[in-house]
Design an enzyme around this catalytic site. Structure first.
Site, PDB file in Angstrom:
ATOM      1  N   VAL A  41      51.208 -16.654   7.477  1.00 25.19           N
ATOM      2  CA  VAL A  41      50.648 -15.696   6.503  1.00 25.19           C
ATOM      3  C   VAL A  41      51.737 -14.935   5.735  1.00 25.19           C
ATOM      4  O   VAL A  41      51.442 -14.285   4.740  1.00 25.19           O
ATOM      5  CB  VAL A  41      49.649 -14.699   7.141  1.00 25.19           C
TER       6      VAL A  41
ATOM      7  N   ASN B  93      43.099 -11.766  10.771  1.00 22.78           N
ATOM      8  CA  ASN B  93      43.330 -11.479  12.195  1.00 22.78           C
ATOM      9  C   ASN B  93      44.801 -11.579  12.602  1.00 22.78           C
ATOM     10  O   ASN B  93      45.240 -10.860  13.504  1.00 22.78           O
ATOM     11  CB  ASN B  93      42.498 -12.459  13.043  1.00 22.78           C
TER      12      ASN B  93
ATOM     13  N   SER C 195      43.358  -1.240  14.340  1.00 23.19           N
ATOM     14  CA  SER C 195      43.580  -0.973  15.764  1.00 23.19           C
ATOM     15  C   SER C 195      43.315   0.494  16.047  1.00 23.19           C
ATOM     16  O   SER C 195      43.517   1.342  15.170  1.00 23.19           O
ATOM     17  CB  SER C 195      45.029  -1.297  16.136  1.00 23.19           C
TER      18      SER C 195
ATOM     19  N   TYR D 143      54.184  -0.388  14.568  1.00 25.09           N
ATOM     20  CA  TYR D 143      52.905  -1.108  14.713  1.00 25.09           C
ATOM     21  C   TYR D 143      51.731  -0.214  14.298  1.00 25.09           C
ATOM     22  O   TYR D 143      50.855  -0.642  13.542  1.00 25.09           O
ATOM     23  CB  TYR D 143      52.733  -1.580  16.158  1.00 25.09           C
TER      24      TYR D 143
ATOM     25  N   ALA E 141      51.709   2.314  12.317  1.00 24.39           N
ATOM     26  CA  ALA E 141      51.730   2.543  10.862  1.00 24.39           C
ATOM     27  C   ALA E 141      51.164   1.341  10.113  1.00 24.39           C
ATOM     28  O   ALA E 141      50.426   1.490   9.130  1.00 24.39           O
ATOM     29  CB  ALA E 141      53.159   2.838  10.398  1.00 24.39           C
TER      30      ALA E 141
ATOM     31  N   LYS F  36      48.931  -0.712  11.213  1.00 26.12           N
ATOM     32  CA  LYS F  36      47.478  -0.785  11.418  1.00 26.12           C
ATOM     33  C   LYS F  36      46.768   0.356  10.682  1.00 26.12           C
ATOM     34  O   LYS F  36      45.626   0.217  10.257  1.00 26.12           O
ATOM     35  CB  LYS F  36      47.164  -0.795  12.917  1.00 26.12           C
TER      36      LYS F  36
ATOM     37  N   ILE G 210      42.357  -4.946  24.404  1.00 23.95           N
ATOM     38  CA  ILE G 210      41.639  -6.209  24.564  1.00 23.95           C
ATOM     39  C   ILE G 210      42.522  -7.186  25.337  1.00 23.95           C
ATOM     40  O   ILE G 210      43.731  -7.282  25.064  1.00 23.95           O
ATOM     41  CB  ILE G 210      41.273  -6.793  23.166  1.00 23.95           C
TER      42      ILE G 210
HETATM   43  N1  LIG Z   1      44.688  -7.250  21.864  1.00 27.32           N
HETATM   44  C1  LIG Z   1      44.511  -5.978  21.549  1.00 27.32           C
HETATM   45  O1  LIG Z   1      44.391  -5.111  22.440  1.00 27.32           O
HETATM   46  C2  LIG Z   1      44.430  -5.554  20.097  1.00 27.32           C
HETATM   47  C3  LIG Z   1      44.121  -4.213  19.842  1.00 27.32           C
HETATM   48  C4  LIG Z   1      44.033  -3.791  18.526  1.00 27.32           C
HETATM   49  C5  LIG Z   1      44.243  -4.668  17.488  1.00 27.32           C
HETATM   50  N2  LIG Z   1      44.544  -5.965  17.741  1.00 27.32           N
HETATM   51  C6  LIG Z   1      44.776  -6.842  16.587  1.00 27.32           C
HETATM   52  O2  LIG Z   1      43.939  -7.977  16.666  1.00 27.32           O
HETATM   53  C7  LIG Z   1      44.591  -9.108  16.079  1.00 27.32           C
HETATM   54  C8  LIG Z   1      44.622 -10.250  17.086  1.00 27.32           C
HETATM   55  O3  LIG Z   1      45.308  -9.799  18.233  1.00 27.32           O
HETATM   56  P1  LIG Z   1      45.366 -10.607  19.607  1.00 27.32           P
HETATM   57  O4  LIG Z   1      45.340  -9.594  20.676  1.00 27.32           O
HETATM   58  O5  LIG Z   1      44.417 -11.733  19.592  1.00 27.32           O
HETATM   59  O6  LIG Z   1      46.881 -11.125  19.498  1.00 27.32           O
HETATM   60  P2  LIG Z   1      47.614 -12.438  20.039  1.00 27.32           P
HETATM   61  O7  LIG Z   1      46.948 -12.929  21.261  1.00 27.32           O
HETATM   62  O8  LIG Z   1      49.054 -12.097  20.081  1.00 27.32           O
HETATM   63  O9  LIG Z   1      47.341 -13.464  18.847  1.00 27.32           O
HETATM   64  C9  LIG Z   1      47.875 -13.195  17.569  1.00 27.32           C
HETATM   65  C10 LIG Z   1      47.613 -14.380  16.688  1.00 27.32           C
HETATM   66  O10 LIG Z   1      48.205 -14.128  15.408  1.00 27.32           O
HETATM   67  C11 LIG Z   1      48.994 -15.261  15.064  1.00 27.32           C
HETATM   68  N3  LIG Z   1      50.070 -14.922  14.132  1.00 27.32           N
HETATM   69  C12 LIG Z   1      51.047 -14.006  14.300  1.00 27.32           C
HETATM   70  N4  LIG Z   1      51.851 -13.994  13.241  1.00 27.32           N
HETATM   71  C13 LIG Z   1      51.365 -14.933  12.366  1.00 27.32           C
HETATM   72  C14 LIG Z   1      51.751 -15.390  11.100  1.00 27.32           C
HETATM   73  N5  LIG Z   1      52.832 -14.884  10.488  1.00 27.32           N
HETATM   74  N6  LIG Z   1      51.023 -16.361  10.502  1.00 27.32           N
HETATM   75  C15 LIG Z   1      49.936 -16.880  11.111  1.00 27.32           C
HETATM   76  N7  LIG Z   1      49.511 -16.488  12.329  1.00 27.32           N
HETATM   77  C16 LIG Z   1      50.231 -15.524  12.941  1.00 27.32           C
HETATM   78  C17 LIG Z   1      49.523 -15.771  16.388  1.00 27.32           C
HETATM   79  O11 LIG Z   1      49.999 -17.088  16.226  1.00 27.32           O
HETATM   80  P3  LIG Z   1      51.168 -17.706  17.147  1.00 27.32           P
HETATM   81  O12 LIG Z   1      50.441 -18.342  18.301  1.00 27.32           O
HETATM   82  O13 LIG Z   1      51.832 -18.684  16.239  1.00 27.32           O
HETATM   83  O14 LIG Z   1      52.056 -16.578  17.550  1.00 27.32           O
HETATM   84  C18 LIG Z   1      48.253 -15.658  17.220  1.00 27.32           C
HETATM   85  O15 LIG Z   1      47.367 -16.713  16.969  1.00 27.32           O
HETATM   86  C19 LIG Z   1      45.988  -8.624  15.666  1.00 27.32           C
HETATM   87  O16 LIG Z   1      45.987  -8.279  14.298  1.00 27.32           O
HETATM   88  C20 LIG Z   1      46.183  -7.383  16.522  1.00 27.32           C
HETATM   89  O17 LIG Z   1      47.093  -6.477  15.938  1.00 27.32           O
HETATM   90  C21 LIG Z   1      44.640  -6.423  19.029  1.00 27.32           C
END
Ligand SMILES: NC(=O)c1ccc[n+]([C@@H]2O[C@H](COP(=O)([O-])OP(=O)(O)OC[C@H]3O[C@@H](n4cnc5c(N)ncnc54)[C@H](OP(=O)(O)O)[C@@H]3O)[C@@H](O)[C@H]2O)c1
Length: 248
Positions: A65, A91, A143, A156, A158, A160, A189
């Site tokens: 992205v 996402n 977030s 991070y 900032a 979000k 999560i």
């Molecule tokens: N988990 C939580 O507690 C939580 C809380 C609040 C917000 N969020 C937000 O929810 C979203 C998903 O989080 P998650 O917990 O599922 O995270 P995750 O398990 O780390 O997965 C993140 C995903 O984003 C992909 N990604 C990262 N950089 C990318 C790029 N430059 N281009 C394309 N894909 C990219 C990763 O791909 P790779 O496999 O290639 O790295 C992975 O598929 C994020 O935006 C995160 O900030 C999560």
């Protein structure tokens, strides 16, 4: 009848976690899903399996992205193949923590490139297609820490916070074109991203979740599904918390 029957949806960062759960949920509801990942071939098996099981099309689109040209090509490909784009789920995101005084310019740049500039770019690309069809739903992943702040997460949080405000601005600008823009703000999560903080910190956080447990990626995907579907057709500019009563 599925909630997303025939809707063309693009989900970024779908290789794992919330993105992968959203791809599965959307396919179950009859969507034509374009699942993005940056590692070539990583989604091939999942796409085949979901397409067969749910009698729909789930296709992998491999791009980063942060890469504006590759992102543009991907949206053009979707439009060429389907003639439209109904839903974008922004996402993809990264989280890297550092205390104030220890934050390098490179770290700031890295997190902003994905979490802010990547999202802004995808909103611009998708909304061009959606404007033409006068319809669309964009869902951004904010977030709880982007709204409340959290020690160690200056950059991070900032990024979000930026996602939350860009959701509000985009919703105001794009509503006249029939495009809704909303965000979900997950709490803690159970994904690789959250697990990366380590067991000690996870224990501390658990004590601050009123429901007493982490959320699952599927529980976030269900809210994203609601915002993508016509069930939320009169909702725009909202940031919906999915946090089990978490306090940060
Ligand atoms: N988990 C939580 O507690 C939580 C809380 C609040 C917000 N969020 C937000 O929810 C979203 C998903 O989080 P998650 O917990 O599922 O995270 P995750 O398990 O780390 O997965 C993140 C995903 O984003 C992909 N990604 C990262 N950089 C990318 C790029 N430059 N281009 C394309 N894909 C990219 C990763 O791909 P790779 O496999 O290639 O790295 C992975 O598929 C994020 O935006 C995160 O900030 C999560």
């Amino acid at each position: 009848m599925g909630l997303l029957d025939g809707k063309v949806c693009l989900i970024t960062g779908a290789s794992r976690g919330i993105g992968a759960a959203t791809v599965k949920r959307f396919a179950e509801e009859g969507a034509i899903v374009y699942a993005n990942a940056r590692t070539p071939n990583i989604l091939d098996d999942l796409c085949l399996e979901l397409s067969e099981t749910h009698n729909t099309t789930v296709k992998a689109l491999y791009f980063d992205v942060r890469d504006e040209i590759a992102s543009k090509k991907a949206v053009i490909q979707i439009r060429k193949e389907t003639g439209k784009l109904d839903v974008l789920v922004n996402n993809a995101g990264i989280m890297k923590d550092a205390l104030i005084g220890m934050i390098s310019r490179d770290l700031m740049q890295e997190i902003y490139d994905t979490n802010v500039f990547g999202v802004m770019n995808m909103i611009q690309l998708a909304s061009k297609v959606m404007m033409f069809q006068k319809n669309g739903s964009i869902i951004n992943l904010a977030s709880i820490v982007g709204l409340e702040g959290n020690p160690g997460q200056l950059v991070y949080s900032a990024t979000k916070g930026a996602v939350a405000t860009m959701t509000k601005t985009a919703s105001k600008e794009l509503a006249p074109q029939g495009i809704r823009v909303n965000a979900v703000a997950p709490g803690m999560i159970d994904t690789d991203m959250f697990r990366s903080i380590g067991d000690e910190k996870i224990k501390e956080h658990l004590a601050n979740i009123r429901m007493g447990r982490l959320g699952t990626p599927e529980e976030v995907a269900d809210v994203i599904l609601f915002l993508a579907s016509d069930l939320s057709r009169y909702i725009t500019g909202e940031i919906i918390g999915v946090n089990g009563g978490a306090m940060v």
